[in-house]
Design a protein around this motif. Sequence first.
Motif, short mmCIF file in Angstrom:
data_model
loop_
_atom_site.label_atom_id
_atom_site.label_comp_id
_atom_site.label_asym_id
_atom_site.label_seq_id
_atom_site.Cartn_x
_atom_site.Cartn_y
_atom_site.Cartn_z
N ALA A 73 0.82 -1.05 -0.09
CA ALA A 73 -0.02 -0.08 0.09
C ALA A 73 0.90 1.33 -0.10
O ALA A 73 0.36 2.25 -0.39
CB ALA A 73 -1.05 -0.10 1.22
N GLN A 74 2.14 0.90 0.32
CA GLN A 74 3.08 2.17 0.38
C GLN A 74 3.98 2.15 -0.90
O GLN A 74 4.67 3.33 -1.08
CB GLN A 74 3.97 2.04 1.60
N MET A 75 3.91 1.44 -1.92
CA MET A 75 4.63 1.45 -2.84
C MET A 75 4.49 2.58 -4.00
O MET A 75 3.34 3.28 -4.01
CB MET A 75 4.29 0.32 -4.04
N GLN A 76 5.44 3.22 -4.25
CA GLN A 76 5.29 4.36 -5.33
C GLN A 76 6.10 3.99 -6.59
O GLN A 76 7.07 3.11 -6.59
CB GLN A 76 6.17 5.53 -4.58
N THR A 77 5.89 4.59 -7.74
CA THR A 77 6.21 4.19 -9.10
C THR A 77 6.78 5.28 -9.49
O THR A 77 6.21 6.65 -9.69
CB THR A 77 5.12 3.52 -10.09
N CYS A 78 8.08 5.13 -10.09
CA CYS A 78 8.78 6.46 -11.10
C CYS A 78 9.08 5.82 -12.36
O CYS A 78 9.08 4.78 -12.59
CB CYS A 78 10.10 6.51 -10.17
N HIS A 79 9.04 6.98 -13.26
CA HIS A 79 9.40 6.50 -14.56
C HIS A 79 10.42 7.45 -15.13
O HIS A 79 10.45 8.66 -14.62
CB HIS A 79 8.18 6.79 -15.45
N PHE A 80 11.71 6.95 -15.75
CA PHE A 80 12.79 7.54 -15.92
C PHE A 80 13.07 7.29 -17.47
O PHE A 80 13.62 6.25 -18.03
CB PHE A 80 13.94 7.11 -15.15
N PRO A 81 12.90 8.50 -18.50
CA PRO A 81 13.20 8.15 -19.91
C PRO A 81 14.75 7.96 -19.93
O PRO A 81 15.66 8.68 -19.11
CB PRO A 81 13.08 9.23 -20.27
N VAL A 82 15.15 6.90 -20.85
CA VAL A 82 16.52 6.32 -21.07
C VAL A 82 16.69 6.38 -22.45
O VAL A 82 15.69 6.19 -23.42
CB VAL A 82 16.92 5.00 -20.13
N SER A 83 17.93 6.51 -23.04
CA SER A 83 18.46 6.35 -24.17
C SER A 83 18.60 4.74 -24.46
O SER A 83 19.07 4.23 -23.60
CB SER A 83 19.11 7.08 -24.77
N ALA A 84 18.56 4.31 -25.58
CA ALA A 84 19.08 2.88 -26.06
C ALA A 84 20.50 2.93 -26.27
O ALA A 84 21.03 3.33 -27.24
CB ALA A 84 18.22 2.44 -27.16
N ALA A 85 21.19 2.51 -25.39
CA ALA A 85 22.85 2.61 -25.23
C ALA A 85 23.30 1.38 -25.93
O ALA A 85 24.42 1.44 -26.49
CB ALA A 85 23.33 2.93 -24.01
N LEU A 86 22.79 0.19 -26.07
CA LEU A 86 23.28 -0.94 -26.49
C LEU A 86 22.52 -1.34 -27.83
O LEU A 86 21.38 -1.14 -28.04
CB LEU A 86 23.13 -2.06 -25.62
#
Length: 328
Positions: A315-328
Amino acid sequence: MASFQQLGMHMSGIIHSGNCSTASVVTLLDRTGEVAASVADVAAAAYITPGVVQQHASAIQQAQLLILDANFDAATLAAAAEIAAAAGVPVLFEPVSIPKSVRCLSILRHLSYITPNANELLAIAAAVQQQAGLPALQQPVRLLEGQQAPQQLLGQLARSAALVLQAGVQHIILTMGSQGAALLTLQQQHRHQYDHQPLQQPPEIPALGVNPTHMEALQDEEPHPQHNSSPQGRQILVAHHIPAAHATVVNLSGAGDTLTGAFAAALLTGCSNIEALATGIAAARLSVECRKNVPGPADGLVYDAVHQQAQVLLAQMQTCHFPVSAAL
């Protein structure tokens, strides 16, 4: 051996040798329960060779989950992981320590789960980067869990986590000490995906050039990881963070192993990845509150109590989104 029998464990794969002792570790704790120093004897791991693994191939092929740790050499890890992958058996890898963590480099594409702490993740990502011939990441040499907010720590690790996931790992279980743990996966971000969602202003993380989008609302479904970039959108690192349960610390040795073991056990009962992670964190609380490395039923490690605590943590979970580039 008697303890194993009492627990109902299979004994057929145990090797008896007169040339070495059972692996053991001596740990010194400071007055706060933190590990001050440790000495380990894991010479027995050298007796588990690729040839020995091949002798037990049928057992691996019939398993529901294969758990490996970095005490084995790279060749042995590869032999076991390849057998499991060919049979469709999910593989979980425990990195053990910073120096040993990079032994997983050749098997990343076979891993369903990897359970590093922040510094082990940095080491693995640096090895992936070096193997690919890419410039080194701009990142701190070491990170100390608990010294910054969870969202900031996740932001600093986002690029490294993305590299490891792009190398083939499906899920990262990032252990964060007193801040709990996070489930990290990659997802394809399609154009305008978040145009109509209210967003909070994220903290700046100039060292990595990563701009996290913090989402307070819980997600009902876990994202399906995508390892290849697409012209339709960028990849995003999705981080489901679950805080640690409040605990009176007695002994911090064994908390990570307890989390990993309970996570794996919960998966095998049919829990989702996020439910299993909450179960692992709840079990880890019992570990830090007892003097044993791994708690037992007498210490409160019973299903009903752990499950109840896991629901509170979810019930305390939080979600984050981080844009990333395709490095491989």
